[in-house]
Motif scaffolding. Structure first.
Motif, PDB file in Angstrom:
ATOM      1  N   ASP A 173       0.790  -1.290   0.133  1.00  0.00           N
ATOM      2  CA  ASP A 173       0.065   0.054  -0.039  1.00  0.00           C
ATOM      3  C   ASP A 173       1.057   1.362  -0.019  1.00  0.00           C
ATOM      4  OD1 ASP A 173      -2.616  -0.412  -0.483  1.00  0.00           O
ATOM      5  OD2 ASP A 173      -3.169  -0.234   1.769  1.00  0.00           O
ATOM      6  N   PHE A 174       1.934   1.314   0.737  1.00  0.00           N
ATOM      7  CA  PHE A 174       2.850   2.286   0.737  1.00  0.00           C
ATOM      8  C   PHE A 174       3.395   2.865  -0.650  1.00  0.00           C
ATOM      9  CE2 PHE A 174       6.944   4.549   1.278  1.00  0.00           C
ATOM     10  CZ  PHE A 174       6.304   5.556   1.589  1.00  0.00           C
ATOM     11  N   ARG A 175       3.879   1.836  -1.287  1.00  0.00           N
ATOM     12  CA  ARG A 175       4.232   2.123  -2.715  1.00  0.00           C
ATOM     13  C   ARG A 175       3.025   2.471  -3.690  1.00  0.00           C
ATOM     14  NH1 ARG A 175       9.022   3.175  -1.829  1.00  0.00           N
ATOM     15  NH2 ARG A 175      10.358   1.578  -0.533  1.00  0.00           N
ATOM     16  N   VAL A 209       0.862   4.576  -2.568  1.00  0.00           N
ATOM     17  CA  VAL A 209       0.664   6.049  -2.499  1.00  0.00           C
ATOM     18  C   VAL A 209       1.680   6.655  -3.260  1.00  0.00           C
ATOM     19  CG1 VAL A 209       0.940   7.498  -0.555  1.00  0.00           C
ATOM     20  CG2 VAL A 209      -0.333   5.429  -0.034  1.00  0.00           C
TER      21      VAL A 209
END
Lengths: 451, 396
Positions: free
Chosen positions: B43-45, B47
């Motif tokens: 999920d961070f990537r 974003v």
């Protein structure tokens, strides 16, 4: 002109296309190809509450302006908090867990706050946000933190938003006295002690100024001759100060950040405007304002701190000047042992103070640390928390507002002289009373770590 | 066997000669890659990839304006603000307008603003144009402060992004076996917008409109003699570029869930320009390269700094430093930008090889290699320019 090479690179492209299509087909085949109905995909259940907590560590984070216009002063807050967490870790941590404290720079820009909060939540997988700084910045992420059930403790801002609506923001807890209460206490003092003053208001044009004005106007109305607002980021406050001067205000109540205290002082000196100043706690750190003054005036003002001589302000935690306060002595010890370079400052004390409150909560929750457990514990025990704060917190199931009050003081040389005892109040029309909890007189335990 | 070969050859010819078909295939491939990448990363990537997408969309629009039409804009960040605020006003709660409508509305509003600015900009040149658009970048955030009641002032407007529609959720589960996370959905919307925008921009720049833009950029007098209306060409370029900025603003708004004036400072406009310059002026791939660099570089540098034992403040200060150093290095060592320089090197080598092959065949007299040899990247607006440059450079 349309002849081309026999070894056209496009054939490579076609091969690639075929390959990609094949890959996708394979991947699709590996996919679930439909959804089971047993609904096991819910990742937000009970187990997820332990994000960031292991047997021997708890990971927390915060967003602060480490670079940019808001960095002076504010960037010191996390260094203070870190020093205290290091102190706790060096003494064995809490329930066997060391505190890992991750600080991200948002440059006081809400867009960046949103980005670094995603980073903290998704990459660093923090258990809780502690001390996130700024009204415009933190308001960009407060809904997200609450939606994802992340405890959002001790927001470094005095906006009402962090505590007045527990239903909408159940995970968020305020920290410092809200600006409305501060406005009320200052307003009442002025109404009682300087009834003839022509009051001017110098306000930051956001929640800070708005809430404060609401509080002040409960006690002062006809006395207010001018209201001037500035936008954070615009460094020209000439028109506002000239406006106050033009309206003949002889007492200026200013609710602004430290940079703007310095700018306002500088412009008033240029204009020869000498009212009595009442600078709210957020913008009145004499050392920082002093150094900003000499910086902004390019050295013309040497001893900047003395420019605030006689300025009235408010305090809700003891500062570096009160060297005989047991809390300040603890902070000094912590800073000497674990601090980074530089001296202990009021901003570092601010950081240590909310770090202390967090450690206290960890200690109180016990070994079974969950996000919900932490919030519940704070709601049940928050009002009685020990700590450097002069007045108690207002935490309960109905309110997550921070420290209930403050005392007013006048800056005299390197220290301050109290004008009032500690006064407590709440938002709305709650009465202002003298604090009777004895919060101001407590002292930290011998070890310096809450028990 | 022979029939299959003939079919392949026909397909190849069609691909090289029908721009639209080629771009469609490119877009489809791009979309496929996006889905693959988005389902593979956390999920961070996602974003970060969404951030890269909105920078890429805006930089793509800017590179068309600056690289193809020769107009410099320092105000694209401000144009993005129009897109973002339109989005924010349309998405006040969860039952807001469908995202497609929101994106189109954001584009429409920004195009109108772009047309107004473009009309003024068409009369200006060089530093004057830069100055005028600079004024835009400085003034626009002030609008949000002035209309505090509707536009939220300093704190801006918060945005509630509608949840992913059920079909998207089901499709994701069908293809990848994972549930569609909200961030995955936003990243997908962002990249879908990017692919559509780039597809349209690439088509436009290969069309008559694009050729006019280039003609105006290269020689105004010659363009006028050829019957091109200079002002019209400039205004149309500005409007197209503004449309991309509007879409980018809308994507930014849903990605960060906020439209606030501090997001659209001059800094953003300069970041976009930096992305265009770092990647390579006039090239969509270059713009995307630049956007990728500006998205990932600060975080990587800060993390490296922290791992190297710097304290938080020093690590945070490292990012702008490295950014500056990279900028200086790229301009010194690869003045055509990262992608531009690499691409030029490829084209030069291919040209040399083709020339050598023809010389060996004794047919070198038929002339310089054609645009058609530029390879799979010639959907890129830069290609023609690079080829031209190479050809000029090769002439004694």
């Amino acid at each position: 002109m349309t002849r081309r090479n026999t070894r056209s690179p496009r054939s490579a492209g076609l091969t690639g296309l075929a390959g990609l299509v094949a890959t996708t087909l394979v991947l699709t085949a590996c996919g679930a190809g439909g959804r089971d109905d047993d609904g096991d995909g819910d990742g937000n259940g009970g187990g997820a509450s332990d994000v960031g907590v292991t047997e021997d560590s708890v990971t927390i984070g915060g967003h602060f302006p480490l670079t940019g216009v808001a960095a002076p002063g504010y960037s010191e807050i996390p260094t203070g908090a870190k020093a205290y967490f290091d102190y706790v870790n060096a003494n064995g941590g809490i329930h066997g867990r060391k505190i890992e404290y991750i600080v991200k720079d948002d440059g006081y820009n809400p867009t960046n706050t949103s980005k670094v909060t995603d980073e903290l939540l998704l990459q660093d997988e923090i258990f809780a946000m502690v001390g996130g700084l700024g009204t415009p910045t933190h308001s960009a992420v407060v809904d997200q933190l609450n939606a994802e059930g992340v405890p959002d403790l001790f927001v470094s801002s005095g906006s009402l938003m962090w505590g007045d609506d527990v239903e909408a923001r159940p995970m968020t807890f305020g920290w410092q006295p809200d600006y409305e209460s501060e406005g009320k206490i200052i307003g009442q003092y002025v109404a009682e002690n300087m009834p003839d003053a022509k009051v001017g208001l110098f306000l930051q044009d956001d929640d800070l100024g708005e809430d404060a004005e609401k509080g002040v106007r409960q006690f002062l109305d006809e006395e207010i001759v001018a209201v001037e607002r500035y936008t954070s980021g615009n460094t020209d406050v000439g028109p506002q100060i000239a406006g106050l001067q033009g309206a003949g205000a002889d007492l200026v109540l200013s609710f602004n950040t430290p940079s703007y205290t310095a700018l306002a002082q500088l412009v008033s000196m240029k204009l020869g405007y000498k009212p009595k100043w009442f600078v709210a706690s957020i913008g009145s750190d004499p050392n920082l304002v002093g150094s900003l003054l000499s910086q902004f005036s390019e050295g013309a003002i040497k001893d900047g701190a003395s420019a605030l001589e006689g300025v009235m302000t408010s305090e809700y935690i003891p500062g570096t000047d009160q060297t005989d306060d047991p809390w300040v002595q603890l902070w000094q010890k912590v800073w000497d042992e674990h601090g980074a370079k530089g001296e202990l400052t009021n901003y570092r004390i601010y950081g240590m103070s909310h770090a202390y409150a967090f450690v206290q909560a960890l200690q109180g929750v016990g070994e079974d640390l969950t996000r919900e457990g932490l919030v519940e514990w704070l709601e049940e025990n928050g009002e009685g928390l020990e700590g450097p704060q002069l007045a108690p917190f207002r935490y309960s199931a109905d309110s997550h507002m921070g420290i209930a009050g403050m005392r007013l003081a006048e800056i005299k040389g390197d220290t301050t002289e109290p004008l009032t005892p500690v006064l407590v109040t709440d938002i709305g029309d709650a009465e202002i009373t003298e604090d009777s909890s004895g919060q101001a007189d407590d002292a930290p335990p011998e070890s310096g770590i809450p028990e | 066997m022979a029939a299959a070969a003939a079919r392949t050859a026909r397909l190849r010819t069609a691909l090289s000669e029908v721009t639209l078909l080629r771009h469609l295939v490119g877009a489809a491939l791009g979309l496929l890659l996006v889905v693959l990448v988005l389902s593979a990363v956390d999920d961070f990537r996602r974003v970060q990839l969404a951030e890269m997408a909105y920078l890429g969309i805006a930089a793509g629009g800017l590179t068309v304006l600056t690289g193809l039409n020769g107009q410099l804009s320092l105000g694209h960040g401000a144009l993005m603000a129009f897109g973002a605020y339109t989005t924010a006003l349309l998405l006040p709660d969860r039952d807001g307008v469908p995202l497609v409508v929101v994106l189109l509305a954001a584009v429409a509003v920004t195009v109108v603003v772009g047309a107004l600015v473009g009309v003024a900009a068409a009369r200006l040149h060089g530093p004057y144009l830069a100055g005028a658009t600079l004024a835009l970048a400085v003034a626009v955030p002030g609008i949000a402060l002035y209309f505090k009641e509707t536009l939220g002032g300093e704190q801006g407007l918060r945005i509630i992004v509608p949840e992913a529609p059920t079909w998207a959720d089901d499709a994701t589960f069908f293809v990848t076996g994972q549930d569609l996370t909200p961030r995955g959905w936003i990243a997908f919307v962002a990249w879908l917008t990017l692919v559509v925008t780039y597809f349209l921009l690439a088509n436009l720049s290969r069309s008559r409109v694009g050729r006019r833009w280039r003609a105006v950029r290269d020689d105004e007098v010659a363009a006028q003699l050829a019957g091109i209306d200079l002002a019209r060409s400039r205004v149309s370029a500005f409007m197209v570029s503004a449309a991309a900025a509007g879409a980018a603003g809308a994507v930014l708004a849903i990605a960060v869930r906020l439209a606030a004036p501090s997001s659209f400072t001059l800094n953003l406009s300069l970041t976009l320009l930096a992305a265009v310059v770092l990647g390579g002026l006039g090239s969509l791939t270059g713009a995307l390269t630049g956007a990728a660099l500006l998205t990932f570089l600060p975080q990587v540098v800060t993390d490296l700094g922290r791992e190297a034992g710097l304290d938080d403040i020093a690590a945070a200060e490292l990012a702008p430093l490295v950014y500056g150093v990279v900028m200086v290095l790229v301009i010194l060592l690869a003045p055509a930008g990262l992608f531009g320089t690499a691409h030029r090197a490829v084209v030069t080598r291919r040209t040399r090889r083709a020339l050598a092959a023809r010389a060996a065949d004794g047919r070198a007299s038929t002339g310089a290699p054609t645009d058609g040899s530029a390879g799979p990247t010639d959907s890129d607006p830069a290609t023609r320019d690079s080829t031209t440059t190479t050809r000029e450079g090769a002439q004694p």
